[in-house]
Write a protein that holds these residues in place. Structure first.
Motif, PDB file in Angstrom:
ATOM      1  N   SER A 249       0.822  -1.202   0.000  1.00 17.06           N
ATOM      2  CA  SER A 249       0.000   0.000   0.000  1.00 17.06           C
ATOM      3  C   SER A 249       0.859   1.257   0.000  1.00 17.06           C
ATOM      4  O   SER A 249       0.609   2.204  -0.753  1.00 17.06           O
TER       5      SER A 249
ATOM      6  N   PHE B 196       2.541   2.223  -3.418  1.00 18.07           N
ATOM      7  CA  PHE B 196       1.773   2.948  -4.428  1.00 18.07           C
ATOM      8  C   PHE B 196       1.966   4.459  -4.318  1.00 18.07           C
ATOM      9  O   PHE B 196       1.762   5.193  -5.284  1.00 18.07           O
TER      10      PHE B 196
ATOM     11  N   ASN C  98      -3.349  -9.130  -0.100  1.00 11.78           N
ATOM     12  CA  ASN C  98      -4.761  -9.369   0.178  1.00 11.78           C
ATOM     13  C   ASN C  98      -5.009 -10.577   1.077  1.00 11.78           C
ATOM     14  O   ASN C  98      -6.152 -10.844   1.456  1.00 11.78           O
TER      15      ASN C  98
ATOM     16  N   PRO D 188     -10.854  -3.869   2.673  1.00 13.69           N
ATOM     17  CA  PRO D 188     -10.058  -2.900   1.904  1.00 13.69           C
ATOM     18  C   PRO D 188      -9.025  -3.555   0.987  1.00 13.69           C
ATOM     19  O   PRO D 188      -7.849  -3.192   0.981  1.00 13.69           O
TER      20      PRO D 188
ATOM     21  N   ILE E  23      -6.875  -4.706  -2.346  1.00  8.26           N
ATOM     22  CA  ILE E  23      -6.253  -3.883  -3.390  1.00  8.26           C
ATOM     23  C   ILE E  23      -6.070  -4.714  -4.664  1.00  8.26           C
ATOM     24  O   ILE E  23      -5.048  -4.631  -5.341  1.00  8.26           O
TER      25      ILE E  23
ATOM     26  N   LYS F   7      -4.196   0.765  -6.357  1.00  6.26           N
ATOM     27  CA  LYS F   7      -4.546   1.816  -5.408  1.00  6.26           C
ATOM     28  C   LYS F   7      -3.961   3.137  -5.880  1.00  6.26           C
ATOM     29  O   LYS F   7      -2.931   3.158  -6.556  1.00  6.26           O
ATOM     30  N   GLY F   8      -4.610   4.231  -5.524  1.00  5.88           N
ATOM     31  CA  GLY F   8      -4.060   5.546  -5.818  1.00  5.88           C
ATOM     32  C   GLY F   8      -4.257   5.954  -7.268  1.00  5.88           C
ATOM     33  O   GLY F   8      -5.195   5.519  -7.939  1.00  5.88           O
TER      34      GLY F   8
ATOM     35  N   ALA G 183      -4.731   3.186  -9.847  1.00  9.51           N
ATOM     36  CA  ALA G 183      -5.776   2.169  -9.695  1.00  9.51           C
ATOM     37  C   ALA G 183      -6.460   1.956 -11.037  1.00  9.51           C
ATOM     38  O   ALA G 183      -6.621   2.894 -11.837  1.00  9.51           O
TER      39      ALA G 183
END
Length: 399
Positions: A45, A48, A319, A339, A341, A345-346, A349
């Motif tokens: 996370s 990213f 995950n 949550p 991914i 993400k970001g 994504a």
């Protein structure tokens, strides 16, 4: 120890490998891939947002190649795709593409997608005995949807699927015997696809419609996508949308078959399909790894990562991280919060995530409701690829 995610054992069950890496070496240098494997949720996370990890990962590889080759030609055609660019170029391309991916535009396709799924399932149900759900349903569905969205003639849908397959040989890091001529095959497909989409773009320039390609041609102030950029967008939509959605539907169906309590739960409560698909994406999503190119010195968990190296963000491992998800190896269709991914993400994504989710929700819900006797007929064989989580076949019986 070095990990090879394309080895048969790792392809069949990557989660045992990921569990070991998270516990013992969460930032692992793999000689097999010549890259760092980052496997914990928080680290992936954070990556990213780490500007040392660039998404502009094709052009540096292309620059290192001194001699002309099929591989160089393939990389040259891929270098302009939005998914392998960084800001400010990525920001501009995504802004110009955003209008074509508006929520309401995708939402109105639900009825159309349902009709396509039902047509494919009706043909599937006419067959007797064991059949491959991927080749008959999960594989053709996204190609038909994408061709429809782009306003392409129905007769061209098989070509879409062929081009996507050829490119997948390069983009997803195929292992084994398929490596030998993969760049030549991908190059042929890319050139055919490039010529086809240029013709389609030219036609749409002269006769706009209500399709997504026409929407991509919209002007934003003084800016608009060039013909070459439009062709790259079409190619990206075809490739990313086809492979990802096929895998999402197939993997979700297999997960439900392996967890009959959850399959029964979904049958008893069809309205659970929304959170169910999110959990199925977390549990065994379509993408294992996203690649990044290192452009500045950085450090992750005490490991120094240097410019010119590569990093693989292992989404599938993140995950299943027990530090982020309770009982991560348990499939719980009502999991909340979730949550995951699976689509990144970001700023990078997946722009087509809403469409992929819709296709998966509709396909899985119709498979579950129309095939009450669905059962696995043989053990699936997983493709030995690095980036995607994909089966060769999913052979099932429906009665």
């Amino acid at each position: 120890m070095t990990v090879d995610l394309t080895a048969p054992a790792a392809s069949a069950d990557p989660y045992a490998v990921f569990r070991s890496l998270r516990d013992t070496d969460p930032v692992h240098w793999s000689e097999a891939h010549r890259a760092w494997l980052i496997t914990r949720y928080d680290d992936v996370s954070d990556a990213f947002r780490n500007k040392a990890f660039s998404n502009d990962r094709v052009r540096p590889v292309l620059a290192r190649r001194k001699e002309p080759s099929a591989a160089s030609d393939v990389l040259g055609l891929l270098a302009g795709w939005m998914v392998v660019t960084d800001p400010p170029e990525h920001t501009r391309l995504r802004r110009l593409a955003a209008g074509a991916f508006k929520g309401q535009r995708i939402a109105v396709m639900g009825e159309q997608i349902t009709a396509i799924v039902d047509r494919l399932l009706s043909a599937f149900l006419e067959g007797d005995g064991a059949q491959d759900l991927i080749s008959e349903v999960a594989y053709p569905l996204p190609a038909i949807v994408i061709a429809t969205m782009l306003g392409a003639p129905p007769a061209d849908r098989d070509r879409f699927r062929e081009w996507s397959d050829e490119l997948a040989l390069v983009a997803f890091g195929t292992g084994g015997a398929a490596r030998a001529d993969r760049h030549q095959r991908a190059l042929r497909g890319l050139r055919e696809m490039d010529a086809y989409f240029h013709t389609l773009v030219d036609h749409r320039r002269r006769a706009l419609g209500d399709d997504m390609l026409s929407a991509l041609m919209a002007r934003d102030g003084d800016d608009l996508l060039s013909d070459d950029e439009l062709v790259a967008m079409c190619a990206l939509l075809l490739f990313a949308g086809h492979e990802t959605t096929t895998n999402s539907i197939a993997n979700a169906t297999l997960a439900l078959l392996r967890h009959p309590d959850q399959l029964d739960r979904l049958r008893a409560d069809p309205d659970l399909i929304g959170p169910a698909v999110e959990e199925l994406l977390r549990f065994d999503g379509p993408i294992k790894v996203l690649n990044r190119w290192v452009v500045a010195e950085t450090e992750v968990r005490g490991k120094r990562i240097s410019p010119g190296e590569r990093v693989h963000l292992v989404l599938a491992s993140a995950n299943r991280d027990p530090m982020r998800f309770d009982d991560p190896d348990t499939l719980d269709l009502g999991r909340n919060p979730n949550p995951h991914i699976a689509f990144g993400k970001g700023i990078h994504a997946c722009i087509g995530a809403q469409l992929a989710r819709m296709e998966t929700r509709i396909a899985v819900s119709r498979i579950v409701s129309r095939m009450p006797g669905l059962a696995l007929a043989e053990e699936p064989v997983w493709k030995d690829v690095l980036a995607s989580r994909a089966m060769d076949r999913l052979v099932v019986r429906h009665s």
